[in-house]
Design a protein around this motif. Structure first.
Motif, PDB file in Angstrom:
ATOM      1  N   PHE A  99     -28.189  35.395 -34.106  1.00  0.00           N
ATOM      2  CA  PHE A  99     -27.496  36.006 -32.966  1.00  0.00           C
ATOM      3  C   PHE A  99     -27.365  37.502 -33.246  1.00  0.00           C
ATOM      4  O   PHE A  99     -27.063  37.902 -34.377  1.00  0.00           O
ATOM      5  N   VAL A 100     -27.565  38.308 -32.215  1.00  0.00           N
ATOM      6  CA  VAL A 100     -27.525  39.770 -32.343  1.00  0.00           C
ATOM      7  C   VAL A 100     -26.463  40.308 -31.385  1.00  0.00           C
ATOM      8  O   VAL A 100     -26.498  40.022 -30.181  1.00  0.00           O
ATOM      9  N   VAL A 101     -25.524  41.085 -31.921  1.00  0.00           N
ATOM     10  CA  VAL A 101     -24.406  41.604 -31.128  1.00  0.00           C
ATOM     11  C   VAL A 101     -24.588  43.099 -30.899  1.00  0.00           C
ATOM     12  O   VAL A 101     -24.814  43.862 -31.841  1.00  0.00           O
ATOM     13  N   LYS A 102     -24.461  43.513 -29.637  1.00  0.00           N
ATOM     14  CA  LYS A 102     -24.478  44.936 -29.276  1.00  0.00           C
ATOM     15  C   LYS A 102     -23.418  45.142 -28.206  1.00  0.00           C
ATOM     16  O   LYS A 102     -23.561  44.679 -27.067  1.00  0.00           O
TER      17      LYS A 102
ATOM     18  N   PHE B 281     -37.003  45.957 -32.967  1.00  0.00           N
ATOM     19  CA  PHE B 281     -36.396  47.281 -32.772  1.00  0.00           C
ATOM     20  C   PHE B 281     -34.910  47.167 -32.424  1.00  0.00           C
ATOM     21  O   PHE B 281     -34.140  48.094 -32.677  1.00  0.00           O
ATOM     22  N   GLU B 282     -34.507  46.047 -31.851  1.00  0.00           N
ATOM     23  CA  GLU B 282     -33.104  45.864 -31.477  1.00  0.00           C
ATOM     24  C   GLU B 282     -32.204  45.668 -32.693  1.00  0.00           C
ATOM     25  O   GLU B 282     -30.993  45.905 -32.621  1.00  0.00           O
ATOM     26  N   LEU B 283     -32.774  45.232 -33.803  1.00  0.00           N
ATOM     27  CA  LEU B 283     -31.961  44.897 -34.970  1.00  0.00           C
ATOM     28  C   LEU B 283     -31.242  46.118 -35.525  1.00  0.00           C
ATOM     29  O   LEU B 283     -30.074  46.045 -35.902  1.00  0.00           O
ATOM     30  N   GLN B 284     -31.940  47.243 -35.578  1.00  0.00           N
ATOM     31  CA  GLN B 284     -31.326  48.445 -36.150  1.00  0.00           C
ATOM     32  C   GLN B 284     -30.342  49.106 -35.187  1.00  0.00           C
ATOM     33  O   GLN B 284     -29.571  49.965 -35.597  1.00  0.00           O
ATOM     34  N   LYS B 285     -30.358  48.682 -33.925  1.00  0.00           N
ATOM     35  CA  LYS B 285     -29.393  49.208 -32.950  1.00  0.00           C
ATOM     36  C   LYS B 285     -28.169  48.305 -32.813  1.00  0.00           C
ATOM     37  O   LYS B 285     -27.195  48.661 -32.157  1.00  0.00           O
ATOM     38  N   ALA B 286     -28.225  47.143 -33.431  1.00  0.00           N
ATOM     39  CA  ALA B 286     -27.156  46.154 -33.262  1.00  0.00           C
ATOM     40  C   ALA B 286     -25.883  46.562 -33.990  1.00  0.00           C
ATOM     41  O   ALA B 286     -25.910  47.307 -34.974  1.00  0.00           O
ATOM     42  N   ASP B 287     -24.758  46.064 -33.507  1.00  0.00           N
ATOM     43  CA  ASP B 287     -23.481  46.243 -34.192  1.00  0.00           C
ATOM     44  C   ASP B 287     -23.268  45.156 -35.238  1.00  0.00           C
ATOM     45  O   ASP B 287     -22.581  45.362 -36.246  1.00  0.00           O
ATOM     46  N   GLU B 288     -23.864  43.991 -34.971  1.00  0.00           N
ATOM     47  CA  GLU B 288     -23.631  42.842 -35.828  1.00  0.00           C
ATOM     48  C   GLU B 288     -24.786  41.865 -35.677  1.00  0.00           C
ATOM     49  O   GLU B 288     -25.369  41.728 -34.589  1.00  0.00           O
ATOM     50  N   ILE B 289     -25.134  41.190 -36.764  1.00  0.00           N
ATOM     51  CA  ILE B 289     -26.128  40.114 -36.749  1.00  0.00           C
ATOM     52  C   ILE B 289     -25.549  38.955 -37.555  1.00  0.00           C
ATOM     53  O   ILE B 289     -24.980  39.176 -38.626  1.00  0.00           O
ATOM     54  N   PHE B 290     -25.670  37.756 -37.026  1.00  0.00           N
ATOM     55  CA  PHE B 290     -25.241  36.605 -37.830  1.00  0.00           C
ATOM     56  C   PHE B 290     -26.199  35.435 -37.659  1.00  0.00           C
ATOM     57  O   PHE B 290     -26.912  35.314 -36.667  1.00  0.00           O
ATOM     58  N   ILE B 291     -26.208  34.595 -38.690  1.00  0.00           N
ATOM     59  CA  ILE B 291     -27.114  33.450 -38.789  1.00  0.00           C
ATOM     60  C   ILE B 291     -26.260  32.182 -38.766  1.00  0.00           C
ATOM     61  O   ILE B 291     -25.172  32.153 -39.354  1.00  0.00           O
ATOM     62  N   THR B 292     -26.752  31.131 -38.101  1.00  0.00           N
ATOM     63  CA  THR B 292     -25.969  29.905 -37.981  1.00  0.00           C
ATOM     64  C   THR B 292     -26.757  28.682 -38.447  1.00  0.00           C
ATOM     65  O   THR B 292     -27.945  28.570 -38.200  1.00  0.00           O
TER      66      THR B 292
ATOM     67  N   GLN C 232     -23.131  32.847 -41.042  1.00  0.00           N
ATOM     68  CA  GLN C 232     -23.345  33.798 -42.141  1.00  0.00           C
ATOM     69  C   GLN C 232     -23.610  35.175 -41.541  1.00  0.00           C
ATOM     70  O   GLN C 232     -24.607  35.375 -40.859  1.00  0.00           O
ATOM     71  N   SER C 233     -22.705  36.103 -41.779  1.00  0.00           N
ATOM     72  CA  SER C 233     -22.898  37.473 -41.288  1.00  0.00           C
ATOM     73  C   SER C 233     -23.912  38.208 -42.142  1.00  0.00           C
ATOM     74  O   SER C 233     -23.969  38.032 -43.364  1.00  0.00           O
ATOM     75  N   VAL C 234     -24.698  39.041 -41.505  1.00  0.00           N
ATOM     76  CA  VAL C 234     -25.655  39.900 -42.199  1.00  0.00           C
ATOM     77  C   VAL C 234     -24.981  41.240 -42.481  1.00  0.00           C
ATOM     78  O   VAL C 234     -24.404  41.857 -41.587  1.00  0.00           O
ATOM     79  N   SER C 235     -25.038  41.667 -43.734  1.00  0.00           N
ATOM     80  CA  SER C 235     -24.451  42.953 -44.121  1.00  0.00           C
ATOM     81  C   SER C 235     -25.416  44.111 -43.896  1.00  0.00           C
ATOM     82  O   SER C 235     -25.017  45.194 -43.467  1.00  0.00           O
ATOM     83  N   LYS C 236     -26.710  43.852 -44.221  1.00  0.00           N
ATOM     84  CA  LYS C 236     -27.662  44.960 -44.208  1.00  0.00           C
ATOM     85  C   LYS C 236     -29.048  44.489 -43.780  1.00  0.00           C
ATOM     86  O   LYS C 236     -29.516  43.430 -44.200  1.00  0.00           O
TER      87      LYS C 236
ATOM     88  N   PHE D 201     -23.815  46.446 -41.023  1.00  0.00           N
ATOM     89  CA  PHE D 201     -23.261  45.823 -39.822  1.00  0.00           C
ATOM     90  C   PHE D 201     -21.792  45.444 -39.992  1.00  0.00           C
ATOM     91  O   PHE D 201     -21.298  45.256 -41.102  1.00  0.00           O
ATOM     92  N   ASN D 202     -21.129  45.295 -38.839  1.00  0.00           N
ATOM     93  CA  ASN D 202     -19.763  44.800 -38.783  1.00  0.00           C
ATOM     94  C   ASN D 202     -19.754  43.266 -38.896  1.00  0.00           C
ATOM     95  O   ASN D 202     -20.811  42.628 -38.851  1.00  0.00           O
ATOM     96  N   THR D 203     -18.551  42.704 -38.978  1.00  0.00           N
ATOM     97  CA  THR D 203     -18.433  41.245 -39.075  1.00  0.00           C
ATOM     98  C   THR D 203     -17.345  40.684 -38.161  1.00  0.00           C
ATOM     99  O   THR D 203     -17.072  39.485 -38.198  1.00  0.00           O
ATOM    100  N   GLU D 204     -16.738  41.523 -37.312  1.00  0.00           N
ATOM    101  CA  GLU D 204     -15.573  41.088 -36.538  1.00  0.00           C
ATOM    102  C   GLU D 204     -15.886  39.936 -35.587  1.00  0.00           C
ATOM    103  O   GLU D 204     -15.118  38.980 -35.460  1.00  0.00           O
ATOM    104  N   VAL D 205     -17.027  40.015 -34.892  1.00  0.00           N
ATOM    105  CA  VAL D 205     -17.356  39.002 -33.888  1.00  0.00           C
ATOM    106  C   VAL D 205     -17.594  37.649 -34.551  1.00  0.00           C
ATOM    107  O   VAL D 205     -17.072  36.623 -34.098  1.00  0.00           O
ATOM    108  N   SER D 206     -18.366  37.657 -35.636  1.00  0.00           N
ATOM    109  CA  SER D 206     -18.664  36.383 -36.301  1.00  0.00           C
ATOM    110  C   SER D 206     -17.401  35.752 -36.887  1.00  0.00           C
ATOM    111  O   SER D 206     -17.247  34.527 -36.864  1.00  0.00           O
ATOM    112  N   LYS D 207     -16.473  36.569 -37.403  1.00  0.00           N
ATOM    113  CA  LYS D 207     -15.206  36.030 -37.909  1.00  0.00           C
ATOM    114  C   LYS D 207     -14.422  35.347 -36.793  1.00  0.00           C
ATOM    115  O   LYS D 207     -13.868  34.257 -36.969  1.00  0.00           O
ATOM    116  N   SER D 208     -14.385  35.981 -35.633  1.00  0.00           N
ATOM    117  CA  SER D 208     -13.657  35.435 -34.490  1.00  0.00           C
ATOM    118  C   SER D 208     -14.260  34.113 -34.035  1.00  0.00           C
ATOM    119  O   SER D 208     -13.544  33.143 -33.754  1.00  0.00           O
TER     120      SER D 208
END
Length: 280
Positions: A188-191, A233-244, A251-255, A261-268
């Motif tokens: 999942f990719v968050v922007k 190309f969207e990955l480097q523009k994303a605020d957050e990426i997580f794997i399920t 699992q949040s992606v750090s780098k 990346f942030n982790t707020e959305v995946s934590k929620s």
């Protein structure tokens, strides 16, 4: 201890060299998380398995009811002293021996194995987690790619590549060069308030946890969920990426490359996932 067609046996028993799962990858599997005897999302696993068997043109035995297979899994958990623990259960279904590429019949057998895991529910892992693209091989965007067959050569080679390059995971591309999944789960990719996940017709796994996350997001009006092709190309523009996936949860992606990346959305979302499990 392993359950083979309803008989509990020592797990060092060997399968036949002619087993079609071994010889041709003519097999399916489900990985299920069990928490103190409760099979998480069992109904979704069961119906995915039945749909996959139909696509593979396997004969579904009349005995393969949801209740029967759950009972067989519970028997396996008890035989391994895991009825009151958390476990990773693998349910495998393979077409019976006979024939070459063309089987002599479509009857099936099943096997169930279980191993203990640490966490009862889902715990957020906020440690460093780096990913990159795996570009040596690509997935065809077809219906067969969405199934959990035991033909996972790309994921095996990709996992070795990740280890060699000191990565925690890799993102997989289809032949259209779209990001479709990670080596061990959906992505999942968050922007902003938009959350994108690749559609199944791009060739990603029809993940059970993916389904749970989509259902949760549809009840979160602050976010817009889109099932749409994801460009690298969207990955480097994303605020957050997580794997399920069903074992880890989220699992949040750090780098990814030079982007962090942030982790707020995946934590929620993870909090809501655990609430959903406790209420189910």
């Amino acid at each position: 201890m392993t359950n083979f067609n309803g008989t509990i046996t020592a797990d060092n028993q060997f399968i036949s060299i002619n087993n079609r799962g071994y010889a041709y990858g003519d097999a399916l599997f489900e990985t299920i998380k069990s928490s103190h005897g409760k099979l998480l999302f069992w109904e979704d696993h069961y119906f995915r398995l039945m749909a996959s068997m139909r696509i593979m043109r396997m004969e579904i035995p009349m005995s393969f009811t949801m209740e029967f297979l759950e009972e067989q899994i519970q028997n396996t958990l008890k035989a391994n002293n895991l009825a009151n623990a958390s476990a990773r259960v693998k349910l495998l279904v393979h077409r019976n021996e006979g024939g070459l590429y063309l089987p002599t019949d479509n009857d099936v057998s099943f096997a169930i194995v279980a191993k203990q895991i640490e966490n009862d529910f889902y715990v957020f892992n906020d440690g460093f987690y780096e990913v990159d693209l795996f570009k040596d091989y690509y997935v065809s965007p077809s219906l067969l790619s969405t199934l959990k067959t035991n033909n996972k050569a790309l994921h095996v080679v990709g996992s070795i590549y990740a280890k060699e390059n000191k990565l925690h995971n890799c993102l997989v591309l289809n032949t259209n060069k779209h990001v479709i999944e990670a080596l061990n789960g959906n992505v999942f990719v968050v922007k902003g308030n938009v959350i994108k996940t690749p559609p199944v017709n791009d060739g990603c796994l029809k993940g059970v946890m993916r389904k749970q996350i989509i259902e949760i997001l549809k009840k979160m009006p602050e976010y817009e969920l889109i099932e749409e092709s994801v460009s690298p190309f969207e990955l480097q523009k994303a605020d957050e990426i997580f794997i399920t996936n069903v074992i880890v949860g989220i699992q949040s992606v750090s780098k990814y490359r030079k982007k962090t990346f942030n982790t707020e959305v995946s934590k929620s979302i993870l909090q809501k996932l655990n609430v959903k499990l406790r209420l189910s």
